[in-house]
Design a protein around this motif. Structure first.
Motif, mmCIF file in Angstrom:
data_model
loop_
_atom_site.group_PDB
_atom_site.id
_atom_site.type_symbol
_atom_site.label_atom_id
_atom_site.label_comp_id
_atom_site.label_asym_id
_atom_site.label_seq_id
_atom_site.Cartn_x
_atom_site.Cartn_y
_atom_site.Cartn_z
ATOM 1 N N LEU A 1 14.040 6.322 12.150
ATOM 2 C CA LEU A 1 13.324 6.193 10.877
ATOM 3 C C LEU A 1 13.016 4.736 10.570
ATOM 4 O O LEU A 1 11.905 4.403 10.148
ATOM 5 N N LEU A 2 14.002 3.879 10.784
ATOM 6 C CA LEU A 2 13.807 2.459 10.512
ATOM 7 C C LEU A 2 12.735 1.877 11.436
ATOM 8 O O LEU A 2 11.908 1.066 11.008
ATOM 9 N N ASP A 3 12.735 2.301 12.699
ATOM 10 C CA ASP A 3 11.725 1.818 13.644
ATOM 11 C C ASP A 3 10.319 2.171 13.158
ATOM 12 O O ASP A 3 9.410 1.327 13.172
ATOM 13 N N PHE A 4 10.139 3.419 12.737
ATOM 14 C CA PHE A 4 8.814 3.841 12.276
ATOM 15 C C PHE A 4 8.427 3.107 10.994
ATOM 16 O O PHE A 4 7.274 2.704 10.822
ATOM 17 N N ALA A 5 9.387 2.925 10.091
ATOM 18 C CA ALA A 5 9.113 2.221 8.840
ATOM 19 C C ALA A 5 8.739 0.761 9.112
ATOM 20 O O ALA A 5 7.811 0.220 8.491
ATOM 21 N N GLU A 6 9.453 0.130 10.036
ATOM 22 C CA GLU A 6 9.137 -1.253 10.384
ATOM 23 C C GLU A 6 7.763 -1.349 11.038
ATOM 24 O O GLU A 6 7.003 -2.284 10.780
ATOM 25 N N GLU A 7 7.445 -0.378 11.881
ATOM 26 C CA GLU A 7 6.164 -0.396 12.590
ATOM 27 C C GLU A 7 4.995 -0.424 11.617
ATOM 28 O O GLU A 7 4.014 -1.151 11.808
ATOM 29 N N VAL A 8 5.106 0.357 10.539
ATOM 30 C CA VAL A 8 3.984 0.451 9.595
ATOM 31 C C VAL A 8 4.136 -0.492 8.410
ATOM 32 O O VAL A 8 3.265 -0.521 7.527
ATOM 33 N N GLY A 9 5.208 -1.253 8.361
ATOM 34 C CA GLY A 9 5.369 -2.246 7.300
ATOM 35 C C GLY A 9 6.016 -1.723 6.036
ATOM 36 O O GLY A 9 5.801 -2.280 4.952
ATOM 37 N N LEU A 10 6.849 -0.669 6.150
ATOM 38 C CA LEU A 10 7.472 -0.087 4.960
ATOM 39 C C LEU A 10 8.999 -0.110 5.024
ATOM 40 O O LEU A 10 9.657 0.642 4.291
ATOM 41 N N ALA A 11 9.558 -0.977 5.838
ATOM 42 C CA ALA A 11 11.017 -1.005 5.979
ATOM 43 C C ALA A 11 11.711 -1.332 4.659
ATOM 44 O O ALA A 11 12.816 -0.848 4.398
ATOM 45 N N ALA A 12 11.050 -2.118 3.822
ATOM 46 C CA ALA A 12 11.656 -2.488 2.538
ATOM 47 C C ALA A 12 11.411 -1.443 1.449
ATOM 48 O O ALA A 12 11.890 -1.601 0.320
ATOM 49 N N GLN A 13 10.685 -0.383 1.811
ATOM 50 C CA GLN A 13 10.320 0.629 0.810
ATOM 51 C C GLN A 13 10.981 1.979 1.073
ATOM 52 O O GLN A 13 10.603 2.979 0.441
ATOM 53 N N LEU A 14 11.955 2.052 1.941
ATOM 54 C CA LEU A 14 12.508 3.336 2.383
ATOM 55 C C LEU A 14 13.023 4.206 1.238
ATOM 56 O O LEU A 14 12.928 5.426 1.294
ATOM 57 N N ASP A 15 13.570 3.585 0.203
ATOM 58 C CA ASP A 15 14.167 4.362 -0.887
ATOM 59 C C ASP A 15 13.228 4.552 -2.074
ATOM 60 O O ASP A 15 13.619 5.131 -3.095
ATOM 61 N N ARG A 16 11.996 4.093 -1.958
ATOM 62 C CA ARG A 16 11.014 4.298 -3.026
ATOM 63 C C ARG A 16 10.371 5.665 -2.888
ATOM 64 O O ARG A 16 10.162 6.176 -1.776
ATOM 65 N N LEU A 17 10.026 6.263 -4.019
ATOM 66 C CA LEU A 17 9.257 7.502 -3.979
ATOM 67 C C LEU A 17 7.861 7.207 -3.427
ATOM 68 O O LEU A 17 7.243 6.184 -3.770
ATOM 69 N N ALA A 18 7.379 8.108 -2.607
ATOM 70 C CA ALA A 18 6.059 7.905 -2.015
ATOM 71 C C ALA A 18 4.981 7.802 -3.092
ATOM 72 O O ALA A 18 3.994 7.088 -2.934
ATOM 73 N N GLY A 19 5.181 8.515 -4.222
ATOM 74 C CA GLY A 19 4.200 8.465 -5.294
ATOM 75 C C GLY A 19 4.085 7.111 -5.959
ATOM 76 O O GLY A 19 3.112 6.848 -6.664
ATOM 77 N N GLU A 20 5.080 6.239 -5.753
ATOM 78 C CA GLU A 20 5.061 4.909 -6.354
ATOM 79 C C GLU A 20 4.343 3.883 -5.474
ATOM 80 O O GLU A 20 4.117 2.753 -5.903
ATOM 81 N N LEU A 21 4.018 4.270 -4.265
ATOM 82 C CA LEU A 21 3.393 3.329 -3.339
ATOM 83 C C LEU A 21 1.931 3.094 -3.704
ATOM 84 O O LEU A 21 1.286 3.932 -4.342
ATOM 85 N N SER A 22 1.402 1.956 -3.269
ATOM 86 C CA SER A 22 -0.025 1.697 -3.423
ATOM 87 C C SER A 22 -0.803 2.628 -2.481
ATOM 88 O O SER A 22 -0.231 3.259 -1.584
ATOM 89 N N HIS A 23 -2.114 2.682 -2.687
ATOM 90 C CA HIS A 23 -2.951 3.526 -1.831
ATOM 91 C C HIS A 23 -2.792 3.130 -0.357
ATOM 92 O O HIS A 23 -2.624 3.995 0.515
ATOM 93 N N GLY A 24 -2.838 1.824 -0.103
ATOM 94 C CA GLY A 24 -2.699 1.370 1.277
ATOM 95 C C GLY A 24 -1.347 1.726 1.864
ATOM 96 O O GLY A 24 -1.240 2.143 3.030
#
Length: 243
Positions: free
Chosen positions: A125-148
Motif C-alpha cells: 500500500l505504501l509503495d502504491f501511495a508513494e508512486e502516485v504522490g499520496l504517501a502523506a495522505q493515507l489516513d485522509r478521507l478520499a472525499g477530502e482530496l483535491s480533484h488532482g
C-alpha cells in the motif's frame, strides 16, 4: 515486444460507423497518446479493448501468445492485466486513501477481507501511495482530496491491480498547473515498466508527455508519430486542428 494489437476492428451503432477498420499496437513498456476530435472513436476504442463493447469484426490480440480476447467479459479482461481509468475519478469518498488502495489490491478480493478489515500488505500500500504522490495522505478521507489527488488515487488503485496495460482517459482535465506537471511525471514513470495509453484533448499536456502519438478520425488511424510529425500532417490539420 507488442503487448496489445488491435487488428482491423469495426463497429457501428444504429448505422453510425464508430470504428472503421482500426488497427493499433502498443509495446511493453511504452507510453502512447491517442488524440482526435469528438466522435473520432477514442472512447469506443477503449470500450472494445476492455470488453465493454463487442466489435462487428476484427481481433484484439493480447500478450506473448497473441490470444484473441474478444468475447471475454470485462472482469476477465481486467484479470488479464488491462486496467482503465475513466475521466471522472471513481474513488470511495467515505473511505481513507489507505482503505481505497486496500480494496483494490489484486490478491485481496475475498469479501471477508474487505468487510472485516483484515490486515492488508502495508508495504505494498505504501509503495502504491508513494508512486502516485499520496504517501502523506493515507489516513485522509478520499472525499477530502483535491480533484488532482483523486485522479492520482484512482491511478494508484489501478496499479494495485497489477495491470500490464493502463488506459487513462483525459487525466489532465480539471487539474491545476502543478497537478498537471505531477501527472505528466507520474505517467512517464509508469511507462518505464507498463504499457500506458493516454487519451487526451489537451495538446500542451500531450507535448509534455513527449511520446508517440496516434491520431484517430472517423474510427480509424489518421496519422501516427511524434506530436510535431502528426501536427504537420495536412490531413490532421484539416480535421483536428481546424487550420
Amino acid at each position: 515486444m507488442t503487448l496489445l494489437e488491435v487488428d482491423g476492428i469495426s463497429v457501428s451503432f444504429d448505422g453510425f460507423q464508430a470504428i472503421n477498420g482500426l488497427s493499433f499496437a502498443i509495446g511493453e513498456p511504452e507510453l502512447r497518446a491517442v488524440i482526435g476530435p469528438n466522435g473520432a472513436g477514442k472512447t469506443t476504442f477503449m470500450d472494445i479493448v476492455t470488453g465493454k463493447t463487442r466489435p462487428d469484426s476484427g481481433r484484439v490480440l493480447w500478450g506473448e501468445t497473441n490470444r484473441n480476447i474478444l468475447g471475454q467479459s470485462e472482469s476477465a479482461i481486467a484479470r488479464l492485466g488491462i486496467g482503465r481509468k475513466f475521466q471522472k475519478p471513481t474513488v470511495f469518498e467515505d473511505q481513507t486513501v489507505r482503505e481505497n488502495l486496500a480494496m483494490a489490491l489484486k490478491d485481496r478480493r475475498g469479501p471477508f477481507s474487505v468487510l472485516f478489515g483484515l490486515p492488508a500488505d502495508e508495504g505494498r500500500l505504501l509503495d502504491f501511495a508513494e508512486e502516485v504522490g499520496l504517501a502523506a495522505q493515507l489516513d485522509r478521507l478520499a472525499g477530502e482530496l483535491s480533484h488532482g489527488q483523486k485522479q492520482w488515487l484512482e491511478i494508484g488503485m489501478l496499479l494495485a491491480q497489477e495491470p500490464r496495460l493502463l488506459l487513462v482517459d483525459e487525466p489532465a482535465a480539471g487539474m491545476t498547473p502543478a497537478e498537471r506537471e505531477h501527472t505528466t511525471d507520474l505517467l512517464k514513470r509508469l511507462a518505464r515498466r507498463h504499457a500506458v495509453v493516454v487519451v487526451e484533448h489537451d495538446m500542451d499536456f500531450v507535448r509534455r508527455l513527449d511520446c508517440r502519438v496516434t491520431v484517430l478520425h472517423e474510427g480509424r488511424v489518421l496519422a501516427e508519430g511524434s506530436l510535431d510529425h502528426v501536427t504537420q500532417n495536412q490531413d490532421v490539420i484539416d480535421v483536428y486542428l481546424g487550420r
